[in-house]
Design a protein around this motif. Structure first.
Motif, PDB file in Angstrom:
ATOM      1  N   ILE A  22       0.855  -1.182   0.000  1.00 49.23           N
ATOM      2  CA  ILE A  22       0.000   0.000   0.000  1.00 49.23           C
ATOM      3  C   ILE A  22       0.892   1.233   0.000  1.00 49.23           C
ATOM      4  O   ILE A  22       1.826   1.338   0.792  1.00 49.23           O
ATOM      5  CB  ILE A  22      -0.925   0.038   1.236  1.00 49.23           C
ATOM      6  N   SER A  24       0.583   5.480   0.009  1.00 50.58           N
ATOM      7  CA  SER A  24      -0.340   6.586   0.264  1.00 50.58           C
ATOM      8  C   SER A  24       0.297   7.874  -0.228  1.00 50.58           C
ATOM      9  O   SER A  24       1.259   8.360   0.367  1.00 50.58           O
ATOM     10  CB  SER A  24      -0.649   6.684   1.751  1.00 50.58           C
ATOM     11  N   LYS A  90      -4.212   9.684  -0.810  1.00 48.41           N
ATOM     12  CA  LYS A  90      -5.095   8.546  -1.082  1.00 48.41           C
ATOM     13  C   LYS A  90      -4.257   7.272  -1.120  1.00 48.41           C
ATOM     14  O   LYS A  90      -3.128   7.272  -1.606  1.00 48.41           O
ATOM     15  CB  LYS A  90      -5.828   8.714  -2.420  1.00 48.41           C
ATOM     16  N   ASP A  91      -4.831   6.192  -0.634  1.00 47.10           N
ATOM     17  CA  ASP A  91      -4.140   4.892  -0.643  1.00 47.10           C
ATOM     18  C   ASP A  91      -4.263   4.262  -2.022  1.00 47.10           C
ATOM     19  O   ASP A  91      -5.290   4.358  -2.687  1.00 47.10           O
ATOM     20  CB  ASP A  91      -4.752   3.940   0.381  1.00 47.10           C
ATOM     21  N   GLU A  92      -3.182   3.596  -2.442  1.00 45.92           N
ATOM     22  CA  GLU A  92      -3.199   2.849  -3.692  1.00 45.92           C
ATOM     23  C   GLU A  92      -2.415   1.558  -3.486  1.00 45.92           C
ATOM     24  O   GLU A  92      -1.452   1.514  -2.728  1.00 45.92           O
ATOM     25  CB  GLU A  92      -2.634   3.667  -4.853  1.00 45.92           C
TER      26      GLU A  92
END
Length: 94
Positions: A22, A24, A90-92
């Motif tokens: 993850i 961010s 935003k998380d990706e």
């Protein structure tokens, strides 16, 4: 006009670490920020990195901007980051 790149790191899940899946990240144009937030960001870059090593598993934010001297980077504790910057992240999954 200046674009800030903001990355959230650390925490219990070690966001942004080498083994993390993850990431961010966010970007924000300083022209869209309030004058108070713009001032706070300028003060953070003047002060340099501000980290609280006494808080286990806390988040920190790496903020980057282009200046006449090249790319400037700072890392600040979650408690020191203006809310407008924290909210652009935003998380990706990677």
């Amino acid at each position: 006009m200046s674009i800030l790149q903001v990355e959230k790191l650390g925490g219990l899940a070690s966001f942004g670490g080498m083994r993390s899946h993850i990431r961010s990240v966010g970007r924000i144009d300083t022209a869209t920020l309030s004058p108070d937030d713009q001032k706070a960001i300028d003060e953070l870059f003047r002060s340099g990195s501000i980290l609280d090593s006494n808080v286990a598993d806390s988040f920190r934010f790496r903020v980057s901007r282009l200046s006449v001297n090249g790319t400037e980077n700072i890392e600040v504790s979650e408690a020191c980051i203006p809310a407008a910057l924290a909210s652009c992240v935003k998380d990706e999954f990677v």
